[in-house]
Design an enzyme around this catalytic site. Structure first.
Site, short mmCIF file in Angstrom:
data_model
loop_
_atom_site.label_atom_id
_atom_site.label_comp_id
_atom_site.label_asym_id
_atom_site.label_seq_id
_atom_site.Cartn_x
_atom_site.Cartn_y
_atom_site.Cartn_z
N ARG A 54 -5.00 -2.47 8.66
CA ARG A 54 -6.14 -3.36 8.40
C ARG A 54 -5.75 -4.39 7.34
NH1 ARG A 54 -8.16 1.87 6.91
NH2 ARG A 54 -7.61 2.28 4.75
N TRP A 61 -11.69 -2.63 -8.67
CA TRP A 61 -12.45 -2.26 -9.87
C TRP A 61 -13.19 -0.95 -9.64
CZ3 TRP A 61 -11.39 -4.73 -14.21
CH2 TRP A 61 -10.97 -6.05 -14.15
N LEU A 115 12.07 -19.65 -5.13
CA LEU A 115 11.06 -18.84 -4.42
C LEU A 115 9.73 -19.00 -5.16
CD1 LEU A 115 10.69 -16.26 -2.31
CD2 LEU A 115 10.55 -15.01 -4.44
N ASP A 130 0.82 -1.21 0.00
CA ASP A 130 0.00 0.00 0.00
C ASP A 130 0.86 1.26 0.00
OD1 ASP A 130 -2.30 1.47 0.02
OD2 ASP A 130 -2.67 1.26 2.17
N SER A 178 -10.36 -7.45 -5.45
CA SER A 178 -11.70 -7.53 -6.07
C SER A 178 -12.36 -6.15 -6.03
CB SER A 178 -12.58 -8.52 -5.31
OG SER A 178 -11.91 -9.70 -5.04
N GLU A 179 -12.01 -5.36 -5.01
CA GLU A 179 -12.64 -4.04 -4.83
C GLU A 179 -11.94 -2.94 -5.64
OE1 GLU A 179 -11.79 -6.07 -2.16
OE2 GLU A 179 -13.85 -6.80 -2.02
N GLU A 197 1.68 -13.63 11.88
CA GLU A 197 2.11 -12.46 12.66
C GLU A 197 1.92 -11.24 11.78
OE1 GLU A 197 3.03 -12.54 15.83
OE2 GLU A 197 2.70 -14.69 15.83
N HIS A 219 2.35 3.29 -9.05
CA HIS A 219 2.25 1.84 -9.26
C HIS A 219 3.47 1.33 -10.04
CE1 HIS A 219 -1.62 1.93 -7.47
NE2 HIS A 219 -2.23 2.55 -8.45
C1 FPP Z 1 -2.17 0.10 -3.21
O1 FPP Z 1 -1.64 1.40 -3.14
C2 FPP Z 1 -1.59 -0.59 -4.35
C3 FPP Z 1 -2.30 -1.15 -5.36
C4 FPP Z 1 -3.76 -1.16 -5.44
C5 FPP Z 1 -1.63 -1.78 -6.48
C6 FPP Z 1 -0.39 -2.55 -6.10
C7 FPP Z 1 0.36 -2.81 -7.33
C8 FPP Z 1 1.70 -2.77 -7.42
C9 FPP Z 1 2.62 -2.56 -6.30
C10 FPP Z 1 2.33 -2.96 -8.70
C11 FPP Z 1 2.58 -4.38 -8.94
C12 FPP Z 1 1.47 -4.83 -9.69
C13 FPP Z 1 1.51 -5.60 -10.71
C14 FPP Z 1 0.66 -5.19 -11.78
C15 FPP Z 1 2.34 -6.84 -10.78
P1 FPP Z 1 -2.64 2.63 -3.28
O2 FPP Z 1 -2.80 2.95 -4.71
O3 FPP Z 1 -3.91 2.31 -2.57
O4 FPP Z 1 -1.85 3.75 -2.53
P2 FPP Z 1 -2.47 4.93 -1.68
O5 FPP Z 1 -3.08 4.30 -0.45
O6 FPP Z 1 -1.28 5.76 -1.35
O7 FPP Z 1 -3.47 5.63 -2.54
#
Ligand code: FPP
Length: 251
Positions: A180, A62, A124, A13, A59-60, A193, A30
């Site tokens: 969360r 989208w 891995l 995140d 799933s959310e 953990e 991203h």
């Molecule tokens: C949450 O951060 C992150 C995501 C919803 C996408 C995670 C994807 C990657 C790390 C890239 C790797 C993915 C692929 C396609 C292999 P956020 O956008 O919710 O961040 P914020 O909370 O700061 O808005």
């Protein structure tokens, strides 16, 4: 208990905030997230972690702006094309967990091909949860058992879940400062953990991972038992203890 977790799961995140702080579009965050994932895979191999599971698209997700959703789909397709050869060379076995219906044919073909190409690798296991939700996983497993007329037991559900090929995560990390689970591995994280890091995912570097691993190594995992039972199970067997005491008395 081993000090190094066998299976680490991560909610990656903070990409959006990482980009906003730099006045960049969210997709740039991203993109940087993919770089951070590449670094994290390498670090996990170096630290002796056997399984890494990451939450790449829920799933959310989208419900995000259409531009961001299509950007993430495109990023996945590009990341597959660019990263799979190196992951394969590094002995990484890729596995995608999540609902494949709803993904484009191009993305689905990319996932199938990446899994097929890396199926024999053993260094891995990298599980990428894409179009995944913990509730979806439990429901699809129960549905599969119902269709086969199998009784719904914990063991049968375990076998039907999306991560049936690996043991449950020992350590679940969430970056980005929120505390969360957000519908990630609801079933499998029963005894994981939890570690929450304030780092945004693109900034989650070796020091941040090592901090999480060090914290994990200090935890006492009881799995419902008492501390005394855990200590007794870890103590050396009496014969070995007696031999050690006898040897010690000779010096
Ligand atoms: C949450 O951060 C992150 C995501 C919803 C996408 C995670 C994807 C990657 C790390 C890239 C790797 C993915 C692929 C396609 C292999 P956020 O956008 O919710 O961040 P914020 O909370 O700061 O808005």
């Amino acid at each position: 208990m081993s000090a190094v977790p066998h299976h680490v799961a991560i909610v990656m995140d903070g990409n959006g905030r990482w980009a906003s702080r730099r006045f960049l579009p969210r997709i740039a965050g991203h993109r940087q997230g993919v770089e951070s994932l590449r670094r994290c895979v390498r670090l996990c191999v170096e630290r002796g972690i056997a399984v890494l599971t990451v939450f790449a698209f829920s799933s959310e997700n989208w419900n995000r702006p259409a531009e961001e959703v299509s950007g993430l789909m495109e990023l996945l397709a590009k990341a597959l094309a660019r990263e799979v050869p190196q992951l394969h060379a590094d002995g990484v076995r890729l596995h995608f967990a999540g609902e494949r219906r709803g993904l484009s044919d191009k993305v689905r073909r990319g996932l199938d091909e990446a899994e097929r190409a890396t199926a024999g690798n053993q260094r891995l296991v990298l599980n990428v949860c894409f179009n995944y939700g913990g509730r979806w996983d439990i429901a699809q497993a129960a549905q599969a058992l119902a269709e086969r007329g199998e009784p719904i037991t914990e063991e049968a559900l375990n076998r039907a879940m999306a991560l049936a090929h690996v043991p449950d995560p020992d350590l679940l990390i969430r970056t980005g400062g929120e505390q969360r689970i957000s519908n990630f591995l609801l079933w499998q994280a029963a005894y994981s953990e939890l570690f929450f890091s304030d780092r945004l995912w693109p900034d989650f570097d070796a020091a941040a991972l090592d901090e999480a691993l060090a914290c994990f190594a200090r935890r006492e995992r009881r799995f419902g038992q008492t501390s005394a039972q855990v200590a007794a199970a870890l103590a050396p067997p009496p014969a070995r203890a007696a031999t050690a005491a006898a040897l010690a008395s000779q010096v």
